[in-house]
Design a protein around this motif. Structure first.
Motif, PDB file in Angstrom:
ATOM      1  N   LYS A 100       3.809   5.945  -5.476  1.00 45.06           N
ATOM      2  CA  LYS A 100       3.679   6.091  -6.921  1.00 45.06           C
ATOM      3  C   LYS A 100       2.645   7.161  -7.258  1.00 45.06           C
ATOM      4  O   LYS A 100       2.824   7.929  -8.192  1.00 45.06           O
ATOM      5  CB  LYS A 100       3.289   4.750  -7.568  1.00 45.06           C
ATOM      6  CG  LYS A 100       4.407   3.724  -7.531  1.00 45.06           C
ATOM      7  CD  LYS A 100       5.674   4.280  -8.160  1.00 45.06           C
ATOM      8  CE  LYS A 100       6.888   3.449  -7.821  1.00 45.06           C
ATOM      9  NZ  LYS A 100       8.143   4.052  -8.293  1.00 45.06           N
ATOM     10  N   PHE A 149      -5.965   2.298  -6.600  1.00 50.65           N
ATOM     11  CA  PHE A 149      -4.775   1.516  -6.986  1.00 50.65           C
ATOM     12  C   PHE A 149      -4.489   1.594  -8.487  1.00 50.65           C
ATOM     13  O   PHE A 149      -3.378   1.912  -8.892  1.00 50.65           O
ATOM     14  CB  PHE A 149      -4.930   0.043  -6.586  1.00 50.65           C
ATOM     15  CG  PHE A 149      -4.755  -0.210  -5.106  1.00 50.65           C
ATOM     16  CD1 PHE A 149      -3.994   0.645  -4.321  1.00 50.65           C
ATOM     17  CD2 PHE A 149      -5.328  -1.319  -4.513  1.00 50.65           C
ATOM     18  CE1 PHE A 149      -3.823   0.411  -2.958  1.00 50.65           C
ATOM     19  CE2 PHE A 149      -5.168  -1.570  -3.148  1.00 50.65           C
ATOM     20  CZ  PHE A 149      -4.416  -0.705  -2.374  1.00 50.65           C
ATOM     21  N   ALA A 187      -0.173   5.376 -13.670  1.00 50.24           N
ATOM     22  CA  ALA A 187       0.740   6.524 -13.698  1.00 50.24           C
ATOM     23  C   ALA A 187       2.185   6.043 -13.615  1.00 50.24           C
ATOM     24  O   ALA A 187       3.053   6.491 -14.364  1.00 50.24           O
ATOM     25  CB  ALA A 187       0.414   7.481 -12.551  1.00 50.24           C
ATOM     26  N   GLU A 188       2.437   5.102 -12.714  1.00 50.86           N
ATOM     27  CA  GLU A 188       3.783   4.551 -12.573  1.00 50.86           C
ATOM     28  C   GLU A 188       4.237   3.917 -13.886  1.00 50.86           C
ATOM     29  O   GLU A 188       5.351   4.126 -14.357  1.00 50.86           O
ATOM     30  CB  GLU A 188       3.783   3.492 -11.454  1.00 50.86           C
ATOM     31  CG  GLU A 188       5.112   2.774 -11.299  1.00 50.86           C
ATOM     32  CD  GLU A 188       5.022   1.529 -10.399  1.00 50.86           C
ATOM     33  OE1 GLU A 188       3.905   0.984 -10.237  1.00 50.86           O
ATOM     34  OE2 GLU A 188       6.071   1.105  -9.889  1.00 50.86           O
ATOM     35  N   HIS A 226       3.803   1.475  -1.274  1.00 50.87           N
ATOM     36  CA  HIS A 226       4.366   1.579  -2.621  1.00 50.87           C
ATOM     37  C   HIS A 226       3.403   2.343  -3.529  1.00 50.87           C
ATOM     38  O   HIS A 226       3.792   3.264  -4.244  1.00 50.87           O
ATOM     39  CB  HIS A 226       4.633   0.181  -3.197  1.00 50.87           C
ATOM     40  CG  HIS A 226       4.994   0.194  -4.654  1.00 50.87           C
ATOM     41  ND1 HIS A 226       6.285   0.389  -5.101  1.00 50.87           N
ATOM     42  CD2 HIS A 226       4.226   0.064  -5.770  1.00 50.87           C
ATOM     43  CE1 HIS A 226       6.306   0.366  -6.427  1.00 50.87           C
ATOM     44  NE2 HIS A 226       5.064   0.172  -6.860  1.00 50.87           N
ATOM     45  N   VAL A 227       2.146   1.967  -3.490  1.00 48.55           N
ATOM     46  CA  VAL A 227       1.148   2.609  -4.343  1.00 48.55           C
ATOM     47  C   VAL A 227       1.003   4.087  -3.977  1.00 48.55           C
ATOM     48  O   VAL A 227       0.909   4.957  -4.843  1.00 48.55           O
ATOM     49  CB  VAL A 227      -0.214   1.901  -4.212  1.00 48.55           C
ATOM     50  CG1 VAL A 227      -1.289   2.680  -4.952  1.00 48.55           C
ATOM     51  CG2 VAL A 227      -0.111   0.505  -4.773  1.00 48.55           C
ATOM     52  N   ALA A 273      -2.897   4.894  -9.655  1.00 45.83           N
ATOM     53  CA  ALA A 273      -1.507   5.074  -9.260  1.00 45.83           C
ATOM     54  C   ALA A 273      -0.593   4.163 -10.082  1.00 45.83           C
ATOM     55  O   ALA A 273       0.482   4.565 -10.530  1.00 45.83           O
ATOM     56  CB  ALA A 273      -1.339   4.782  -7.771  1.00 45.83           C
ATOM     57  N   LEU A 274      -1.031   2.934 -10.302  1.00 49.56           N
ATOM     58  CA  LEU A 274      -0.178   1.975 -11.016  1.00 49.56           C
ATOM     59  C   LEU A 274      -0.071   2.319 -12.494  1.00 49.56           C
ATOM     60  O   LEU A 274       0.980   2.110 -13.104  1.00 49.56           O
ATOM     61  CB  LEU A 274      -0.723   0.556 -10.830  1.00 49.56           C
ATOM     62  CG  LEU A 274      -0.618   0.065  -9.386  1.00 49.56           C
ATOM     63  CD1 LEU A 274      -1.369  -1.258  -9.218  1.00 49.56           C
ATOM     64  CD2 LEU A 274       0.837  -0.088  -8.969  1.00 49.56           C
ATOM     65  N   ILE A 287       0.833  -1.198   0.000  1.00 48.03           N
ATOM     66  CA  ILE A 287       0.000   0.000   0.000  1.00 48.03           C
ATOM     67  C   ILE A 287       0.870   1.251   0.000  1.00 48.03           C
ATOM     68  O   ILE A 287       0.601   2.217  -0.707  1.00 48.03           O
ATOM     69  CB  ILE A 287      -0.967  -0.021   1.208  1.00 48.03           C
ATOM     70  CG1 ILE A 287      -1.989  -1.145   0.995  1.00 48.03           C
ATOM     71  CG2 ILE A 287      -1.667   1.317   1.377  1.00 48.03           C
ATOM     72  CD1 ILE A 287      -2.780  -1.502   2.219  1.00 48.03           C
TER      73      ILE A 287
END
Lengths: 491, 450
Positions: free
Chosen positions: A44, B90, B96-97, A40-41, B93-94, A38
């Motif tokens: 990001k 989630f 975007a990464e 990590h997200v 964000a992922l 969590i």
């Protein structure tokens, strides 16, 4: 049907993992439950995501962003497992509430048939949705141009209005009249209708040519000093005619307005306003566009808010509630009278958006509308909305800062003032919006106070008990705030 | 009345389809109603199957009918269909990464939207706001290349002033639009005799325009690496390097519109990679989600984004459907498929095969004036010395392709651009080229009659 993380994982693994290598990805999207994952997200999101209207440095300092992982009805759950009421249902758009598996199923079935279609073709779902909208929309609003959001729907409406005059030999009609205190989107044309915060204009200037603005028929703060609702409505409608005459009717293309505006907090115009506007538009050949992006699909206790005023616009735009934000979808619904000018040959409208009439979004919208109808959500908005408004009005007695409670159905607002007599607002240094938002959050609400105006636009499936929870939390939040400011019962 | 007739009647009564009137559709027995699709094929409600040579709107990069996409979309929707304002999810964000990882240079901050028009609207606004944040408030003009297409909403429709949008009827347009020449080696505005010469002359034209229009008033230059609206126009290799250098010299931002070119379409993940240039802002849509659900995005460099950090500098703009978790989850899965199945490399390899076969066709048919493109964004342009009414030619071509089993639109009437799903096989390319071959043979005899 309760779809737990474990069940979700099981279904996905069973169906697809053997065929493609989405394993790692799926784990990352759906099953991040350890604190390290969590975190990590969160990092990001801070490093790579540009959240709308947000600043990442401040968010980092306050431990944000707030990551939501599931939703059901009026509630959402975050990555820490905390549950919240989403008072504004996204951006007043999740009309049927979160987590309806029927929509996911309809979408799944459509993707398995066809996810998209070639240029110049369509699918049954898109046709059925156009037919359904023509059936629901009043009068001769019978033809639908689809797009993906309210901005595009309003852009399309303005384009059709101009092109219509052009086809009738009146190419000089290019100006658009809108109201101060309205919002119609943020793309290059519609951004300049209504009046967003000044910073928008500074960032995206210069203004699009031909945008004219008239006062909002807001009975609580009538720009013309109208002393009654009726007086305010009549003066504001009259101002539209004055504007048309001043600039010359032969230069005016369209008038656009929400039946009940959003940014000023649901100021309901008196009953005289819209019939007068309709009459003025007819008299001067101006196209009347009703923006039902927020108001449509039951939000105000009618399927479309213009029904409260018995007026049929020439063009009506819809988004948000048409699909309860399960996917992007919007529409521009046009009267036969206007559309007939575009039926073929060189008169066809040259307007192309890749996702106009997306078959998957159409499947979701159809299911969404059938849920609204079958579960009587329009009625629920009226009944529970009436109760909600009543509860908010009861707070006037106890809270010196509550200046006005207004709205209709589940489109409600409370305006806070530092002085009821003068209707004065609050110094910016007080940071009323930020402070109230924090207080509400500490009481279980995700509920952004837009400075001194509190907007209430929950899912239409909300119950009286859930309304009580919201009202109780707002009540407490206001007590605390007033106490800190040295007014009210606990000062 | 059968289902097809019933549905077509309803469509022509209630649906406003893009760029074609319902009276014309009724007369032509349209619209075609698609029932199922797989790979590059679509099947209509009567069971007829066609090859969709345009891949939707050059958008279905991974191909139609992926069950895994249906699974991802369904599961994300069951998990979380939307979210409250000022929170995130989630998949957002992922994604975007992921985009920060696969885009060149320091492109690192992603503003999600739901389509290409919105992406370019945001990019332009971001460019203007960036200059405002730096105290350089007079910069609002945007340079685009004449004939390019960047979207249909008011802020971007006037970029390139594409013929397809009929903008004359919407005058007056927004202020500050400056048009540069298109670096099209086949018909160079400046008479450049080679792609290089054309590229250098066209890039020089941009600098001249900047000087004429006052450099301090110009916010950005926007362009597609390879221009899709004019049919896969590939500029000479110097073009983008010179444009980048000019932008840097005058403090102008470079916006790279990868809406069509992105996600393997041209044989690289992003079209601009062919030219070794990093833009300041890149816009994405179409191939980002392969049209399974609507999605688009803007990605800015760290340097641009940093100007908006801090409470005083917030970029105020919001779109209800921008950053939709179902859209971002599907885009993640889509990119995963592109990577796992080697579709970028496949696009390069199949594209070379396609171009070779088209070149052979050009030898056989003198009416083919030009064959061009990169990866699976390829086009042929018919020689203008064969004169015929444009509308008639365009309609004739589209109908003849259809008789040959192809759904293939022309751009204007003389340019035929092909942008099939990247999973296309050589055998399918052969079918397309053979159909083009027979169409061009028929065209010769058709032209000799008119």
């Amino acid at each position: 049907m309760v779809f737990t993380l474990k069940a979700c994982k099981y279904v996905i693994r069973r169906h697809i993992l053997l065929e493609t290598d989405l394993d790692h990805l799926i784990d990352r999207i759906f099953f991040m439950d350890t604190p390290a994952e969590i975190e990590h997200v969160r990092l990001k999101a801070l490093n790579n995501l540009w959240m709308h209207n947000r600043d990442w440095t401040e968010m980092a300092e306050s431990g944000g962003p707030h990551v939501i992982t599931s939703g059901k009805g009026v509630r959402v759950t975050d990555s820490e497992g905390n549950s919240w009421i989403d008072v504004n249902a996204g951006y007043s758009c999740v009309n049927i509430g979160y987590g309806r598996p029927e929509i996911a199923q309809a979408v799944y079935e459509q993707i398995n048939k066809t996810s998209f279609c070639p240029i110049g073709t369509t699918t049954e779902t898109v046709i059925r949705l156009a037919e359904k909208l023509a059936e629901l929309a009043p009068g001769d609003l019978n033809r639908v141009f689809f797009s993906t959001g309210g901005s595009e729907a309003n852009e399309t409406a303005l384009k059709i209005a101009k092109a219509y005059h052009n086809r009738r030999g009146e190419p000089g009609r290019y100006r658009v009249i809108s109201r101060k205190g309205s919002y119609h989107g943020m793309t290059g044309g519609v951004l300049w209708t209504g009046d967003g915060p000044a910073v928008h204009k500074a960032d995206y200037g210069p203004a699009y040519p031909g945008m004219l603005h008239v006062p909002q028929p807001n009975p609580y703060r009538c720009e013309f000093g109208g002393e009654t609702e009726s007086e305010c409505a009549i003066l504001c409608a009259q101002a539209i005619e004055d504007t048309i005459l001043f600039h010359g009717a032969e230069t005016i293309s369209a008038f656009i307005g929400e039946p009940i505006a959003i940014p000023q907090g649901a100021p309901v115009p008196s009953k005289e306003y819209w019939p007068m506007v309709r009459d003025i538009c007819d008299r001067y050949g101006v196209i009347m566009i009703a923006d039902e992006v927020v108001c449509g699909f039951g939000r105000t206790g009618k399927m479309f808010a213009m029904e409260h005023f018995n007026v049929v616009p020439d063009i009506m735009t819809v988004a948000k509630g048409i699909i309860s934000a399960y996917l992007p979808m919007a529409g521009t619904i046009v009267s036969d009278r206007i559309a007939d000018s575009f039926s073929g040959g060189d008169a066809s409208l040259k307007h192309v958006l890749t996702n106009s009439g997306h078959p998957v979004s159409a499947a979701a919208a159809l299911k969404n509308i059938s849920i609204i109808e079958e579960e009587n959500m329009v009625d629920n908005a009226k009944v529970v909305g009436g109760y909600f408004k009543n509860q908010l009005e009861n707070m006037i007695m106890d809270h010196p800062y509550v200046g006005d409670v207004r709205g209709v159905g589940l489109f409600l607002a409370m305006e806070l003032v530092s002085d009821r007599k003068t209707k004065a607002g609050f110094d910016t240094g007080i940071e009323i919006g930020v402070r109230l938002t924090k207080k509400f959050k500490s009481k279980g609400l995700i509920f952004r106070a837009r400075e001194n105006i509190l907007h209430f636009g929950p899912p239409l499936c909300i119950t009286r008990e859930e309304v009580d929870e919201i009202v109780h939390a707002v009540d407490l939040g206001l007590w605390e705030f007033e106490g800190e400011c040295g007014v009210g019962r606990f000062a | 009345m059968n289902t097809k007739t019933e549905l077509q009647g309803k469509a022509n009564r209630h649906l406003w389809m893009q760029a074609k009137g319902w009276a014309d559709m009724t007369a032509a027995g349209e619209p075609m109603i698609i029932e199922s699709a797989n790979g590059i094929s679509v099947t209509d409600i009567e069971g007829n199957t066609w090859l969709d040579v345009n891949g939707g709107y050059s958008s279905v990069n991974i191909g139609y009918g992926r069950k895994d996409m249906a699974d991802i979309v369904k599961n994300q929707m069951l998990q979380l269909s939307y979210y409250p304002e000022q929170t995130t999810t989630f998949p957002n964000a992922l994604l975007a990464e992921k985009l920060a990882e696969i885009t060149p240079g320091t492109l690192s901050r992603v503003w999600p939207v739901s389509g290409g028009s919105e992406a370019n609207e945001i990019a332009i606004r971001m460019a203007r706001a960036y200059h405002v944040r730096r105290g350089d408030k007079g910069r609002y003009k945007i340079i685009s290349r004449y004939g390019s297409y960047h979207g249909a909403t008011s802020g971007v429709a006037w970029l390139g002033r594409p013929a397809s949008l009929g903008l004359d009827q919407y005058e007056p347009g927004p202020l500050g639009m400056i048009y540069a020449s298109q670096p099209n080696p086949y018909s160079c505005s400046f008479g450049g005799k080679s792609p290089s010469e054309c590229a250098i002359l066209c890039a020089q034209d941009i600098e001249n325009l900047i000087i004429q229009n006052d450099p301090d008033t110009i916010a950005a230059i926007i362009g597609e690496p390879i221009t899709s609206s004019l049919g896969a126009v590939v500029p000479g290799e110097q073009y983008w390097l010179i444009v980048r250098e000019i932008c840097d010299r005058y403090g102008i931002l470079l916006i790279d519109d990868e809406v069509v070119c992105g996600f393997g379409r041209t044989g690289k993940m992003f079209g601009i990679e062919h030219f070794g240039v990093t833009p300041d802002i890149m816009t994405l849509a179409k191939g980002l989600g392969s049209s399974y659900v609507p999605i688009g995005a803007v990605i800015a460099t760290t340097q641009i984004a940093d100007a908006f950090a801090g409470k005083e500098n917030i970029f105020y703009a919001a779109l209800t459907a921008g950053g939709h978790p179902v859209s971002t989850a599907s885009a993640l899965a889509n990119i995963n498929i592109i990577e796992q199945e080697g579709l970028v490399e496949a696009s390069a390899v199949k594209g070379r095969y396609f171009i070779n076969r088209l070149n052979n066709l050009a030898v056989k048919h003198p009416i083919v004036g030009d064959v061009r493109g990169m990866g699976l964004l390829v086009a042929i342009e018919l020689d203008s010395k064969f004169t015929i009414d444009d509308k008639e030619l365009g309609d004739w071509l589209v109908n003849t392709f259809k008789d040959n089993g192809l759904l293939l639109r022309t751009l204007g009437s003389r340019v035929i651009q092909m942008s099939p799903p990247l999973c296309i096989t050589e055998a399918e390319i052969d079918i397309i080229v053979d159909a083009l071959d027979s169409t061009l043979t028929k065209l010769s005899s058709y032209l000799s009659k008119v």
